[in-house]
Design a protein around this motif. Structure first.
Motif, PDB file in Angstrom:
ATOM      1  N   GLU A 101       0.826  -1.203   0.000  1.00  0.00           N
ATOM      2  CA  GLU A 101       0.000   0.000   0.000  1.00  0.00           C
ATOM      3  C   GLU A 101       0.864   1.259   0.000  1.00  0.00           C
ATOM      4  OE1 GLU A 101      -3.051   0.336  -0.502  1.00  0.00           O
ATOM      5  OE2 GLU A 101      -4.024  -1.572  -0.043  1.00  0.00           O
ATOM      6  N   ALA A 102       1.977   1.239   0.737  1.00  0.00           N
ATOM      7  CA  ALA A 102       2.859   2.405   0.771  1.00  0.00           C
ATOM      8  C   ALA A 102       3.480   2.652  -0.595  1.00  0.00           C
ATOM      9  CB  ALA A 102       3.957   2.197   1.818  1.00  0.00           C
ATOM     10  N   LYS A 105       1.062   4.371  -2.770  1.00  0.00           N
ATOM     11  CA  LYS A 105       1.063   5.816  -2.502  1.00  0.00           C
ATOM     12  C   LYS A 105       2.210   6.494  -3.244  1.00  0.00           C
ATOM     13  CE  LYS A 105       1.400   9.087   1.377  1.00  0.00           C
ATOM     14  NZ  LYS A 105       1.545   9.206   2.856  1.00  0.00           N
ATOM     15  N   ASP A 106       3.397   5.874  -3.203  1.00  0.00           N
ATOM     16  CA  ASP A 106       4.539   6.429  -3.918  1.00  0.00           C
ATOM     17  C   ASP A 106       4.320   6.407  -5.427  1.00  0.00           C
ATOM     18  OD1 ASP A 106       5.826   6.798  -1.501  1.00  0.00           O
ATOM     19  OD2 ASP A 106       7.045   4.973  -1.660  1.00  0.00           O
ATOM     20  N   ARG A 108       1.485   6.612  -7.115  1.00  0.00           N
ATOM     21  CA  ARG A 108       0.599   7.709  -7.519  1.00  0.00           C
ATOM     22  C   ARG A 108       1.341   9.044  -7.490  1.00  0.00           C
ATOM     23  NH1 ARG A 108      -2.211   4.689  -3.977  1.00  0.00           N
ATOM     24  NH2 ARG A 108      -3.751   3.295  -4.906  1.00  0.00           N
ATOM     25  N   ALA A 109       2.095   9.279  -6.422  1.00  0.00           N
ATOM     26  CA  ALA A 109       2.849  10.524  -6.316  1.00  0.00           C
ATOM     27  C   ALA A 109       3.834  10.651  -7.476  1.00  0.00           C
ATOM     28  CB  ALA A 109       3.583  10.580  -4.975  1.00  0.00           C
ATOM     29  N   LEU A 149      -5.643   3.052   6.267  1.00  0.00           N
ATOM     30  CA  LEU A 149      -4.790   3.776   5.327  1.00  0.00           C
ATOM     31  C   LEU A 149      -4.537   5.207   5.805  1.00  0.00           C
ATOM     32  CD1 LEU A 149      -6.256   2.584   1.901  1.00  0.00           C
ATOM     33  CD2 LEU A 149      -4.208   1.757   3.069  1.00  0.00           C
ATOM     34  N   SER A 150      -5.559   5.822   6.365  1.00  0.00           N
ATOM     35  CA  SER A 150      -5.411   7.185   6.872  1.00  0.00           C
ATOM     36  C   SER A 150      -4.464   7.232   8.066  1.00  0.00           C
ATOM     37  CB  SER A 150      -6.785   7.740   7.251  1.00  0.00           C
ATOM     38  OG  SER A 150      -6.663   9.022   7.809  1.00  0.00           O
ATOM     39  N   LEU A 153      -0.732   5.254   6.883  1.00  0.00           N
ATOM     40  CA  LEU A 153       0.016   5.758   5.728  1.00  0.00           C
ATOM     41  C   LEU A 153      -0.293   7.209   5.393  1.00  0.00           C
ATOM     42  CD1 LEU A 153      -0.267   2.639   3.385  1.00  0.00           C
ATOM     43  CD2 LEU A 153       1.666   3.295   4.823  1.00  0.00           C
ATOM     44  N   ILE A 155      -2.843   8.565   4.141  1.00  0.00           N
ATOM     45  CA  ILE A 155      -3.590   8.735   2.899  1.00  0.00           C
ATOM     46  C   ILE A 155      -4.942   9.353   3.258  1.00  0.00           C
ATOM     47  CG2 ILE A 155      -4.781   7.493   1.037  1.00  0.00           C
ATOM     48  CD1 ILE A 155      -2.483   5.455   1.114  1.00  0.00           C
ATOM     49  N   ARG A 180     -11.128   8.080  -1.528  1.00  0.00           N
ATOM     50  CA  ARG A 180      -9.690   8.341  -1.456  1.00  0.00           C
ATOM     51  C   ARG A 180      -9.398   9.574  -2.285  1.00  0.00           C
ATOM     52  NH1 ARG A 180      -5.669   3.250  -1.436  1.00  0.00           N
ATOM     53  NH2 ARG A 180      -4.274   5.000  -1.826  1.00  0.00           N
ATOM     54  N   ASP A 182      -6.406  10.763  -3.003  1.00  0.00           N
ATOM     55  CA  ASP A 182      -5.141  10.711  -3.735  1.00  0.00           C
ATOM     56  C   ASP A 182      -5.307  10.094  -5.117  1.00  0.00           C
ATOM     57  OD1 ASP A 182      -5.682   8.178  -2.714  1.00  0.00           O
ATOM     58  OD2 ASP A 182      -3.569   7.670  -2.428  1.00  0.00           O
TER      59      ASP A 182
END
Length: 435
Positions: A101-102, A105-106, A108-109, A149-150, A153, A155, A180, A182
């Motif tokens: 999951e982390a 996040k990376d 998407r960024a 997740l919030s 991480l 998010i 979400r 993000d």
């Protein structure tokens, strides 16, 4: 009143503004540091990474670059992982689940920063995504996962109870959902066109209409047999995903191409769009064969996609099934016509996680399971860094190869039956939700 006798266009809606085209012929290099098979998101991002690191790169595609899933998808930057967080935790342990999951996040960024830094005009809109629950039990699980997740991480994710649903989406079909922030949407064909531009500018040679016939060991390197002649390479990266063919029978036994179809409505009145999609969010739903949908980048249409059980031609009934689900979600659209209906292949496999792996010295970046807008560029880049010996720490998606599908050699004969089983399971779940 639309005339439903008029068949919608069967080419992707995205090609209206960004058509895919063959590239001008260029001489085929006799040798390269790296040969990449597939010029979609994954292959191009890997090629860009390698070329900017000083490697000579040749990227080959038997079709036009981007003609496959890279210009046919829904353009939602979801980075979905088919197993939810709870399932990932059960299968791989909490540490690996959080790492996956982390990295999402990376990823998407990375997508958003890459688009900004490279100046790619692809209608990126950070609207957030609403994910609908078909029953209250699923809502409870989704809300708990969003809270995890919030909290773990950071998010921006949260549950939306049924009483607040219409603030996000103009339907009563769901029993709440999760959001979400993000996740957004982009124009996938424009994104690919921009990626192709910067990859070529970095010095990578990209060839269209060149089929790879096979890859053979040749001393410390490889000989890549192609329809335009052989190329000697020190390294080979395969990024064919849902368009893997018989040139790589080992991968073909592991990757199942599944048709995904998308329909686009005719233009809708602004007040109707404002009622149905008040926040212009990207959307999905928690069903086995759940659909995904979104507004067009200009906010005038709704595009809805889902699995297509047909295996040849372009039959009318898959379009009608998607249209019926659209009306189930939004009864106000019963008399609205469709402008487009098209399909492309997504790549499914037994483990349902994108991955990087090696086999006989060849590196693979594949298995995006219908979420390639985020995963294909990210996994392609991480594979390239791995080939450069710069992938540290190791990607959470650096797994062993996926297992072969028993008795399967490229023709997914079992998919129509599986889809009917999944469809029946979804119907039973919906009936339970109505009680």
């Amino acid at each position: 009143m639309p005339d439903f006798r008029i068949a919608p266009k069967t080419t992707p809606f995205w090609w209206e503004e960004a058509p895919v085209r063959p590239l001008p012929d260029t001489p085929m290099p006799a040798r390269a540091d790296v040969v990449i098979v597939g010029a979609g998101y994954a292959g191009l991002t890997a090629g860009l990474t390698l070329a900017r690191a000083g490697r000579s790169v040749v990227i080959l595609d038997k079709m036009n670059p981007g003609e496959g899933a890279s210009s046919r998808n829904g353009g939602i930057t979801s980075g979905n992982i088919r197993p939810g967080f709870s399932d990932l935790k059960r299968r791989h342990g909490e540490a690996r689940a959080l790492a996956i999951e982390a990295e999402g996040k990376d990823a998407r960024a990375f997508t958003y920063e890459f688009i900004r830094a490279e100046g790619i005009d692809c209608d990126l809109q950070m609207t957030g995504r609403f994910y609908g629950a078909i029953d209250r039990r699923k809502y409870d699980r989704m809300a708990r996962d969003a809270e995890t997740l919030s909290r773990r991480l950071q998010i921006d994710a949260f549950g939306v109870p049924e009483a607040e649903q219409r603030r996000y989406l103009g339907t009563d079909f769901y029993r709440g959902g999760s959001v979400r922030m993000d996740i957004g949407g982009l124009h996938p064909a424009k994104y690919h066109a921009g990626l192709l531009r910067v990859t070529q500018a970095a010095g990578a040679v990209v060839r269209s209409g060149v089929a790879v016939m096979g890859v053979a060991r040749d001393g410390a390197g490889f000989t890549v047999a192609t329809s335009a002649g052989p190329v000697a390479a020190r390294q080979v990266l395969v990024c064919t995903n849902g368009y893997t063919d018989g040139a790589d029978p080992w991968l073909r036994r592991r990757i199942v191409p599944v048709r995904s179809r998308i329909i686009a409505t005719d233009k809708l009145a602004p007040d109707l769009m404002a009622r149905l999609m008040p926040r212009l969010m990207m959307c999905g739903e928690d069903m086995i064969l759940g659909c995904y949908y979104r507004p067009s980048p200009d906010g005038t249409r709704i595009l809805l996609g889902g699995r297509d059980a047909s295996q040849s031609g372009s039959a009318a009934w898959p379009t009608e099934m998607l249209r019926r689900h659209l009306i189930r979600l939004f009864p106000e659209l019963a008399d609205v016509g469709l402008s487009h209906s098209w399909f492309g292949n997504v790549a499914m496999h037994r483990d349902m996680l994108p991955r990087i792996f090696d086999h006989d010295g060849v590196t693979y970046a594949t298995g995006f399971c219908g979420s390639g807008v985020v995963w294909a560029p990210w996994i392609g880049r991480r594979a390239a860094l791995r080939m450069l010996a710069e992938d540290s720490p190791r990607s959470a998606f650096d797994f062993r190869p996926m297992k072969a599908v028993p008795l399967y050699a490229g023709k997914p004969y079992f998919m129509p039956t599986l889809i009917q089983i999944y469809r029946l399971q979804d119907r039973m779940a919906l009936k339970r939700a109505e009680r």
